[in-house]
Motif scaffolding. Structure first.
Motif: not given
Ligand code: FEO
Ligand code: CA
Ligand code: CA
Length: 524
Positions: A102, A196, A256, A408
């Motif tokens: 990420e 994201e 997401e 999550d």
């Molecule tokens: Fe990257 Fe919404 O968590």
């Protein structure tokens, strides 16, 4: 702590099913009544922990499969902050994993100074990895196949075309994929990876056309003025070749995930969410079989229980605001509000219940509205996944009574048990109102048995970390899990808040595999 054995609680089981008319038991191959009457839960679980380790319930064990910096081949290495994991079987006991990377923490990986050389290091640490894995015959554990032809990086420097030959902000391709959070797998076996918080790297376009860099922590725009319009898309990746494309027609926002399912007649439907407080829930209905090239994107209005089309012809009011379809797709957030999309409390991961067919959406929290612990929203489509009307209710609410906060990432196993990973932000862990939850964790909500419909913690994450990417292998004997951002709150490399997975040195985000007798028991 060990739970006691009891029979199925029919009322709690119904909780998974209620809220609509959509029950697809026969289409899943799972027999609802058999599952209901024979599955009883008898497994150990843990209390909240603040240990700097992956703490597991009795009868579960883990090994690190690979960590940030591990060699994939002579030129490439595993990226940082692994998130979404997807498993593509390519032969017996052999698979290609896709793992999202990420973002990165410059303190550990590059350097805090926003110099070009530090940014260049960071651009190689995001995106994703394709990793060839094989099960070891004697240990029955999965292992990376070093130097495999399938091991490959797609990163912040990879040139990726836009779908359908479309031009976005003057170019038919983008440089790199980044901020890759969750994702999905298409019915035809390709990976979807979702961009994201892209504004962390390249900022966002302001209304007046200037660059808004307020949320751009990594400030890559200082050295690479790539347009923000090139990010915030869903990217499709071919497992064996790494061929990638950015899909315009799924819209641009802080994606997401991209959770795929099929209607009874074989139409692909993809659910996705925009992870920001008061943003929206979307679904895309494809026009063609086994392709995402054409279709219509919709956004949810919970008040009217309707899916509203983000399309110039189907919602003509949009013609006043957007010059063409690409302009509309680039500015999805604005278009969604014009046609009446419902604001949600940070919608994150989405899963389709394999037994009822219902859609489960994590709403992580919305602190400015006083929602600190989040909840899970359940949507039941009226008739099929391409229905434009639906019913909804909250499936479970986070908080001290339910033992978890800030749901999550999620996954269903083949028994229909729901697995949830929590994301209490690093700066909030251990503080009010999250004190009692301690570190982030992995929870299971059993389908049946004495504990049906209640959450039980089965794993606790290292200090500052979050579990992401919950993914089972083909026979549900191993659970792959990303341990993301351990030691995130560290202010010095010499004295980090976490050393995981080691006892000393800087922390390393890693993908682990969990197995053991407790997992076997849960899978029955
Ligand atoms: Fe990257 Fe919404 O968590
Ligand atoms: Ca997430
Ligand atoms: Ca998250």
């Amino acid at each position: 702590m060990l739970g006691s054995k009891k029979q199925v609680n029919r009322r709690d089981f119904i909780k998974f099913l209620s809220g609509g008319t959509m029950v697809f038991a026969s289409s899943t191959g799972l027999n609802l009544l058999t599952s209901c009457s024979t599955f009883s839960v008898d497994f150990p679980y843990i209390k909240a922990s603040n240990q700097d380790d992956v703490v597991l319930a009795k009868g579960l064990n883990y090994e690190v499969l690979f960590s940030w910096g591990d060699k994939l081949n002579s030129k490439e290495f595993v990226g940082d902050n692994n998130d979404f994991i997807s498993f593509k079987e390519i032969a017996e006991n052999e698979a290609i994993l896709w793992v999202n990377h990420e973002y990165t923490n410059p303190l550990f990986s590059s350097g805090l100074e926003r110099s070009k050389s530090n940014v260049d290091k960071e651009r190689k640490l995001v995106g994703g990895s394709l990793v060839h894995i094989k099960k070891n015959d004697s240990s029955q554990k999965w292992e990376m196949v070093k130097e495999s032809q399938y091991n490959r990086r797609i990163d912040g420097t990879t040139q990726i075309p836009f779908s359908n030959g479309v031009e976005v902000y003057g170019s038919k391709s983008a440089i790199g994929t980044l901020a890759n959070c969750a994702g999905g797998m298409t019915p035809w076996g390709t990976f979807l990876t979702c961009e994201e918080n892209y504004d962390m790297m390249y900022g966002e376009r302001a209304e007046d056309g200037s660059l808004n860099t307020k949320r751009s922590r990594l400030k890559w725009w200082k050295h690479y003025p790539h347009p923000p319009e090139h990010y915030g898309w869903v990217v499709e990746i071919e497992p064996r070749t790494g061929k990638a494309q950015k899909h315009i027609q799924l819209g641009r926002y802080c994606h997401e995930c991209a959770t795929c399912t099929l209607t009874k007649s074989g139409t692909t439907v993809i659910y996705s969410s925009d992870d920001k407080a008061d943003e929206h829930l979307y679904k895309f209905i494809a026009k063609d079989k086994a392709k995402i090239g054409r279709g219509v994107l919709y956004v949810a209005n919970l008040t009217d229980k309707k899916w509203l089309p983000l399309d110039l012809e189907l919602s003509p009011i949009l013609k006043k605001h957007f010059k063409d379809h690409v302009d509309l797709m680039i500015n999805c957030r604005k278009a969604a509000k014009i046609i009446g999309a419902s604001p949600l409390d940070r919608p994150e991961d989405i899963e389709v219940d394999p037994i009822s067919g219902n859609i489960f959406i994590s709403l992580t929290n919305n602190k400015k509205k006083g929602n600190y612990a989040g909840q899970i929203l359940k949507i039941s489509e009226n008739s099929d996944y391409d229905s434009l009307t639906f019913e909804w209710e909250y499936f479970i609410t986070g908080g001290e009574d339910s033992t978890f906060a800030c749901p999550d990432n999620m996954a269903f196993d083949q028994k229909g048990n729901l697995w949830i990973a929590t994301d209490i932000s690093g700066k909030a862990i251990g503080k009010k109102p999250y004190k009692s939850f301690k570190n982030n964790g992995l929870f299971i909500i059993p389908r049946g048995g004495f504990s049906a419909g209640r959450a039980y913690q089965v794993a606790s994450a290292p200090v500052d970390a979050e579990f992401t990417g919950i993914c089972f292998d083909n026979d549900y004997s191993h659970l792959f899990l990303s341990v993301q951002h351990p030691g995130e709150r560290s202010v010095s490399k010499e004295n980090p808040t976490s050393h995981w997975p080691n006892k000393t040195g800087i922390p390393r985000s890693s993908v682990i595999q969990i197995s053991g007798t407790t997992l076997k028991k849960i899978m029955g």
